[in-house]
Design an enzyme around this catalytic site. Sequence first.
Site, PDB file in Angstrom:
ATOM      1  N   PHE A 114       0.714  -0.789   0.079  1.00  0.00           N
ATOM      2  CA  PHE A 114       0.335   0.190  -0.083  1.00  0.00           C
ATOM      3  C   PHE A 114       1.299   1.139   0.083  1.00  0.00           C
ATOM      4  CE2 PHE A 114      -3.075   2.562   1.490  1.00  0.00           C
ATOM      5  CZ  PHE A 114      -4.202   2.778   1.666  1.00  0.00           C
ATOM      6  N   ASP A 182       2.927  -5.678   8.684  1.00  0.00           N
ATOM      7  CA  ASP A 182       1.315  -5.197   8.188  1.00  0.00           C
ATOM      8  C   ASP A 182       0.393  -5.766   7.594  1.00  0.00           C
ATOM      9  OD1 ASP A 182      -0.881  -3.423   7.730  1.00  0.00           O
ATOM     10  OD2 ASP A 182       0.291  -1.347   7.065  1.00  0.00           O
ATOM     11  N   TYR A 207     -10.318  -0.379  11.308  1.00  0.00           N
ATOM     12  CA  TYR A 207     -12.320  -0.035  10.405  1.00  0.00           C
ATOM     13  C   TYR A 207     -12.330  -0.789   9.117  1.00  0.00           C
ATOM     14  CZ  TYR A 207      -7.920   2.075   7.696  1.00  0.00           C
ATOM     15  OH  TYR A 207      -6.866   2.725   6.776  1.00  0.00           O
ATOM     16  N   LYS A 208     -11.116  -2.175   9.476  1.00  0.00           N
ATOM     17  CA  LYS A 208     -10.628  -2.698   7.796  1.00  0.00           C
ATOM     18  C   LYS A 208     -12.097  -3.840   8.126  1.00  0.00           C
ATOM     19  CE  LYS A 208      -7.854  -0.548   4.915  1.00  0.00           C
ATOM     20  NZ  LYS A 208      -6.194  -0.967   5.320  1.00  0.00           N
ATOM     21  N   ARG A 354     -12.871  -4.746  -6.784  1.00  0.00           N
ATOM     22  CA  ARG A 354     -11.951  -5.577  -5.598  1.00  0.00           C
ATOM     23  C   ARG A 354     -13.541  -5.620  -4.654  1.00  0.00           C
ATOM     24  NH1 ARG A 354      -8.535  -2.966  -1.494  1.00  0.00           N
ATOM     25  NH2 ARG A 354     -10.088  -1.780  -1.136  1.00  0.00           N
TER      26      ARG A 354
HETATM   27  C1  LIG Z   1      -5.305   0.529   4.741  1.00  0.00           C
HETATM   28  C2  LIG Z   1      -3.908   0.777   5.062  1.00  0.00           C
HETATM   29  C3  LIG Z   1      -3.320   1.780   5.340  1.00  0.00           C
HETATM   30  C4  LIG Z   1      -4.559   2.714   5.731  1.00  0.00           C
HETATM   31  O1  LIG Z   1      -3.250   3.937   6.423  1.00  0.00           O
HETATM   32  P1  LIG Z   1      -3.861   4.483   7.712  1.00  0.00           P
HETATM   33  O2  LIG Z   1      -2.292   5.895   8.122  1.00  0.00           O
HETATM   34  O3  LIG Z   1      -4.803   3.778   8.672  1.00  0.00           O
HETATM   35  O4  LIG Z   1      -4.811   5.639   7.051  1.00  0.00           O
HETATM   36  C5  LIG Z   1      -2.179   1.653   4.967  1.00  0.00           C
HETATM   37  N1  LIG Z   1      -1.568   0.877   4.950  1.00  0.00           N
HETATM   38  C6  LIG Z   1      -1.957  -0.258   4.541  1.00  0.00           C
HETATM   39  C7  LIG Z   1      -1.461  -2.163   4.209  1.00  0.00           C
HETATM   40  C8  LIG Z   1      -3.289  -0.117   4.506  1.00  0.00           C
HETATM   41  O5  LIG Z   1      -3.691  -1.577   3.344  1.00  0.00           O
END
Ligand SMILES: *Cc1c(COP(=O)(O)O)cnc(C)c1O
Length: 395
Positions: A114, A182, A207-208, A354
């Site tokens: 990400f 992560d 939040y996911k 997705r």
């Molecule tokens: C959803 C996601 C994020 C989002 O980070 P926030 O700081 O909570 O906005 C970061 N890294 C990964 C791998 C994600 O899937």
Amino acid sequence: MADFNRTRALFHIPEGVSYLDGNSLGPMPLAAADRAAAVIRDEWGGQLIGGWNSAGWYVQPRRVGDRIARLIGAGPGEVVMGDTLTVKVFQAVSAALKLASARRNVVLSDSGNFPSDLYAVQGLSAMGAELRVVAPEEVEAAIDESIAVLMLTEVDYRTGRRHDMPALTAKAHAAGAIAVWDLAHSAGAVDVDVTSGDADFAVGCSYKYLNGGPGAPAFIWANPRIAAEAQPILQGWMGHDAPFDFVTDYRPAGGIERMRVGTPPVIAMSILDAALDAFDGITMAEIRARSIELSQRFIAGVEAACPGLRLNSPRDPMARGSQVSFCHDEAYAVMQALIARGVVGDYRAPDVLRFGFTPLYLNEGDVDRAVSIISEVLDTGAWDRPEFKQRQAVT
Ligand SMILES: *Cc1c(COP(=O)(O)O)cnc(C)c1O
């Protein structure tokens, strides 16, 4: 036996919606509004600043962390909540760099990660870190003795491809590197086990798949093997050994609490706490098995009914997480047409549709309905309308 009818009844899903986007934002638990109202009215309203002690706000990041620990294979007292995931990635990687050999500065990651995780490390280049990015399938070969930190997201946010955490971590350790994982698309979705996987640090958002609501706080875990040595670079008063001594010099709290930074988001975390009730009495192995059933049914259905879509996820369920993606040249417009018909997934640039499979509130009926609506939208070309091509800020 897990009762997924019980868990489905714990969520509010709007009428006519099949919600296949819990990998981006989980739906609202029915208990959320009452819990938040009670915290606001009774705790904040009634107890004022006393709430830090009397309502347990101060220990909430660790108490809620313990509930998440169970879902990721960590032990009690090993996980703490706070901040957003990007902050926690920064904190874990910077602490890992400090633990790594002083002669190494390379953070290895993959191009499927990400972007925010990659940006956080690019920011650390100001402190001498060097980000090295290879294709996901080249990660294993790229782990060598030049690597200080291996930073990977276990489940790829676009394709759902799942890295082999134990194997890659073992290789990183053999090369003298620290492994940061992560779990944004793993926690609450797959039966990840940070302890047997022997990761060094793990971080993730809530939040996911954990359904904590928009902006719910992230979590961080450090392996007890290194937790007492790991020094945060982002040092805040809440991670101090004695925050209320108000001394001028930082001294890290024992264990994972040192990874706290500042004042926790008490109201948001109370909603997450309520959302985690849905996981009570269910194992991640049960959720994982059910998620595989639902996603295999979806893939089989889409491939039979929609020849225009190409599978963009590993076919082997063991090699992917809990989401499935397909490619289409007009993926953005196709997704808008699906959403207009109550099949909510999401679009990821450049051409990805997705869909997330979340057993807590999805069943076969949702999967079959999604397949038939996807097939109808593609067969009729219903996506080919100007209003479905208008890009919005958040996709
Ligand atoms: C959803 C996601 C994020 C989002 O980070 P926030 O700081 O909570 O906005 C970061 N890294 C990964 C791998 C994600 O899937």
